[in-house]
Design a protein around this motif. Structure first.
Motif, mmCIF file in Angstrom:
data_model
loop_
_atom_site.group_PDB
_atom_site.id
_atom_site.type_symbol
_atom_site.label_atom_id
_atom_site.label_comp_id
_atom_site.label_asym_id
_atom_site.label_seq_id
_atom_site.Cartn_x
_atom_site.Cartn_y
_atom_site.Cartn_z
ATOM 1 N N VAL A 253 -38.938 23.139 11.857
ATOM 2 C CA VAL A 253 -39.605 24.147 12.687
ATOM 3 C C VAL A 253 -40.547 24.947 11.810
ATOM 4 O O VAL A 253 -40.142 25.444 10.749
ATOM 5 C CB VAL A 253 -38.581 25.089 13.360
ATOM 6 C CG1 VAL A 253 -39.301 26.123 14.222
ATOM 7 C CG2 VAL A 253 -37.587 24.307 14.209
ATOM 8 N N ASN A 254 -41.803 25.046 12.237
ATOM 9 C CA ASN A 254 -42.817 25.787 11.470
ATOM 10 C C ASN A 254 -42.894 25.305 10.019
ATOM 11 O O ASN A 254 -43.049 26.096 9.082
ATOM 12 C CB ASN A 254 -42.527 27.291 11.516
ATOM 13 C CG ASN A 254 -42.627 27.854 12.916
ATOM 14 O OD1 ASN A 254 -43.445 27.416 13.722
ATOM 15 N ND2 ASN A 254 -41.773 28.822 13.222
ATOM 16 N N GLY A 255 -42.771 23.993 9.838
ATOM 17 C CA GLY A 255 -42.909 23.409 8.515
ATOM 18 C C GLY A 255 -41.674 23.486 7.634
ATOM 19 O O GLY A 255 -41.679 22.973 6.519
ATOM 20 N N VAL A 256 -40.596 24.093 8.126
ATOM 21 C CA VAL A 256 -39.375 24.240 7.336
ATOM 22 C C VAL A 256 -38.308 23.307 7.893
ATOM 23 O O VAL A 256 -37.988 23.361 9.084
ATOM 24 C CB VAL A 256 -38.859 25.694 7.351
ATOM 25 C CG1 VAL A 256 -37.561 25.812 6.562
ATOM 26 C CG2 VAL A 256 -39.916 26.631 6.793
ATOM 27 N N THR A 257 -37.756 22.447 7.032
ATOM 28 C CA THR A 257 -36.732 21.491 7.444
ATOM 29 C C THR A 257 -35.350 21.995 7.049
ATOM 30 O O THR A 257 -35.123 22.363 5.887
ATOM 31 C CB THR A 257 -36.977 20.120 6.796
ATOM 32 O OG1 THR A 257 -38.272 19.634 7.187
ATOM 33 C CG2 THR A 257 -35.920 19.113 7.224
ATOM 34 N N ARG A 258 -34.436 22.001 8.044
ATOM 35 C CA ARG A 258 -33.072 22.453 7.790
ATOM 36 C C ARG A 258 -32.071 21.419 8.294
ATOM 37 O O ARG A 258 -32.310 20.772 9.310
ATOM 38 C CB ARG A 258 -32.802 23.796 8.484
ATOM 39 C CG ARG A 258 -33.598 24.973 7.927
ATOM 40 C CD ARG A 258 -33.161 26.273 8.590
ATOM 41 N NE ARG A 258 -33.816 27.438 7.988
ATOM 42 C CZ ARG A 258 -34.966 27.932 8.399
ATOM 43 N NH1 ARG A 258 -35.592 27.365 9.404
ATOM 44 N NH2 ARG A 258 -35.508 28.976 7.809
ATOM 45 N N ASN A 259 -30.961 21.312 7.584
ATOM 46 C CA ASN A 259 -29.838 20.487 8.021
ATOM 47 C C ASN A 259 -29.027 21.307 9.006
ATOM 48 O O ASN A 259 -28.420 22.311 8.636
ATOM 49 C CB ASN A 259 -28.988 20.087 6.805
ATOM 50 C CG ASN A 259 -27.823 19.181 7.193
ATOM 51 O OD1 ASN A 259 -27.433 19.085 8.349
ATOM 52 N ND2 ASN A 259 -27.258 18.520 6.199
#
Length: 295
Positions: free
Chosen positions: A165-171
Motif C-alpha cells: 500500500v502506497n509503495g510499502v510492502t508488509r507481511n
C-alpha cells in the motif's frame, strides 16, 4: 406449515447471482484450455492453452495467438481491453525465473515490464494501470492516458501473504507464517479487502492490514465478483485426478453460499468479467464454458 413455507421461500430467494445460460465455447479442434481470463466487457477472453496464450472472440470462437507461453496463473487484461499482462517463466540452469510482460492487442507489440526475476511476488491491473511487486518493491505503469492511480497489491512471498500500500510492502499473514501457506491473493475492487486461500483451511477475507479475518468457505481459486460476492470452485480428487468440481458464489461475510453449477459439471478455475456479465470456467478435459449473469 405456513411458517416453514415462508422460511424455505426466504432461503431459496437468498441468491447472490442470477445465473442465465451456460454454453460451451466452440474452439479450434485440438485446443485444450487450462486457464481463462475474461475481458472487462465480456466480449473476449484470453486463454492459456496447449497452443500458448490466445485471444478468443466469444461471439464466434475465433482465436489469435498473442504469446508463446505464460505461467498457469497470472494473466490479466486492462479495463479498456487493449492490453494483456502476463507472467512468463524461464530457466537459467536449474533456477526458475519469472518475467512480467504485456502485449498490445492492436499491434501485437510485446513489452517487458519486469525483467526475469526470482522473486516476482505479484501484480494486478486496476483500471488501465499495472501495479507489480518485485523483491518487495512496487512499480507501476500506465497503459493509457486515463489510467487510474496506484492501487494496493496482494502478493505471496515464500508462502506468506503480503500487501503493498502506497509503495510499502508488509507481511500481513493473518494466521501467521509458522507451518502456513497462502495462495490466490487478490484485493477487492474497492481496494479495502484481501481475499486469500489458506492451505488445508479454505478461503478467507481480511482487511488490508490483516485484521478481521473471516473464513468464507472451502472455495479455491476464488475471484471477486464485486465488493461483496466471491466466485470460486469446490473440487475433489482421489490423489491423482479431479473427480468432482463445481462453481460456487459466497458472500464476503461467509454467511451465504450459492451453487452456480452442479458437481457433475467439473467446472474449475472461474474468471469473472469486470462488468459482471459473464463468468468463464474450464474442465479437466480442456473445455471452455461461458456462464451469463443476468444483472
Amino acid at each position: 406449515l405456513l411458517s416453514i413455507a415462508v422460511l424455505l421461500s426466504s432461503v431459496a430467494s437468498a441468491q447472490l447471482l442470477n445465473v442465465g445460460v451456460t454454453s460451451k465455447v466452440a474452439l479450434p479442434e485440438g485446443t485444450e484450455v487450462a486457464q481463462v481470463t475474461m475481458s472487462h466487457d465480456g466480449s473476449f477472453a484470453v486463454i492459456n492453452s496447449n497452443n500458448g496464450l490466445e485471444k478468443v472472440t466469444l461471439a464466434n470462437g475465433k482465436t489469435v495467438k498473442i504469446a508463446g507461453s505464460a505461467s498457469f496463473t497470472g494473466v490479466e487484461i486492462s479495463e479498456d481491453g487493449s492490453t494483456v499482462v502476463f507472467k512468463q517463466p524461464s530457466y537459467q540452469g536449474k533456477l526458475r525465473y519469472t518475467a512480467l510482460k504485456s502485449v498490445n492487442l492492436s499491434n501485437g507489440k510485446e513489452t517487458t515490464l519486469v525483467a526475469p526475476s526470482r522473486n516476482l511476488q505479484g501484480f494486478n491491473i486496476v483500471g488501465n494501470r499495472v501495479n507489480a511487486v518485485n523483491k518487495g518493491k512496487l512499480s507501476t505503469k500506465a497503459l493509457s492516458a486515463n489510467a487510474s492511480a496506484e492501487a494496493p497489491v496482494a502478493s505471496i512471498s515464500r508462502g506468506a501473504l503480503l500487501v503493498t500500500v502506497n509503495g510499502v510492502t508488509r507481511n500481513i499473514s493473518p494466521q501467521g507464517t509458522s507451518g502456513q501457506s497462502y495462495l490466490w491473493p487478490s484485493v477487492s475492487p474497492d481496494g479495502t479487502k484481501v481475499l486469500y486461500y489458506l492451505v488445508s483451511s479454505g478461503a478467507w477475507v481480511c482487511n488490508l492490514d490483516g485484521s478481521n479475518a473471516v473464513k468464507v468457505g472451502t472455495v479455491r481459486a476464488a475471484q471477486w465478483y464485486d465488493n461483496n460476492v466471491i466466485v470460486g470452485m469446490e473440487d475433489e480428487d482421489n490423489g491423482e485426478v479431479v473427480t468432482a468440481s463445481k462453481l460456487v458464489a459466497v458472500n464476503a461475510a461467509g454467511t451465504i453460499k450459492q451453487d452456480l453449477t452442479q458437481v457433475s459439471s467439473m467446472a474449475m478455475y472461474p474468471s469473472v468479467a469486470g462488468n459482471g456479465s459473464k463468468i468463464s470456467f474450464v474442465t479437466p478435459a480442456g473445455e471452455m464454458f461461458i456462464m451469463s449473469i443476468n444483472k
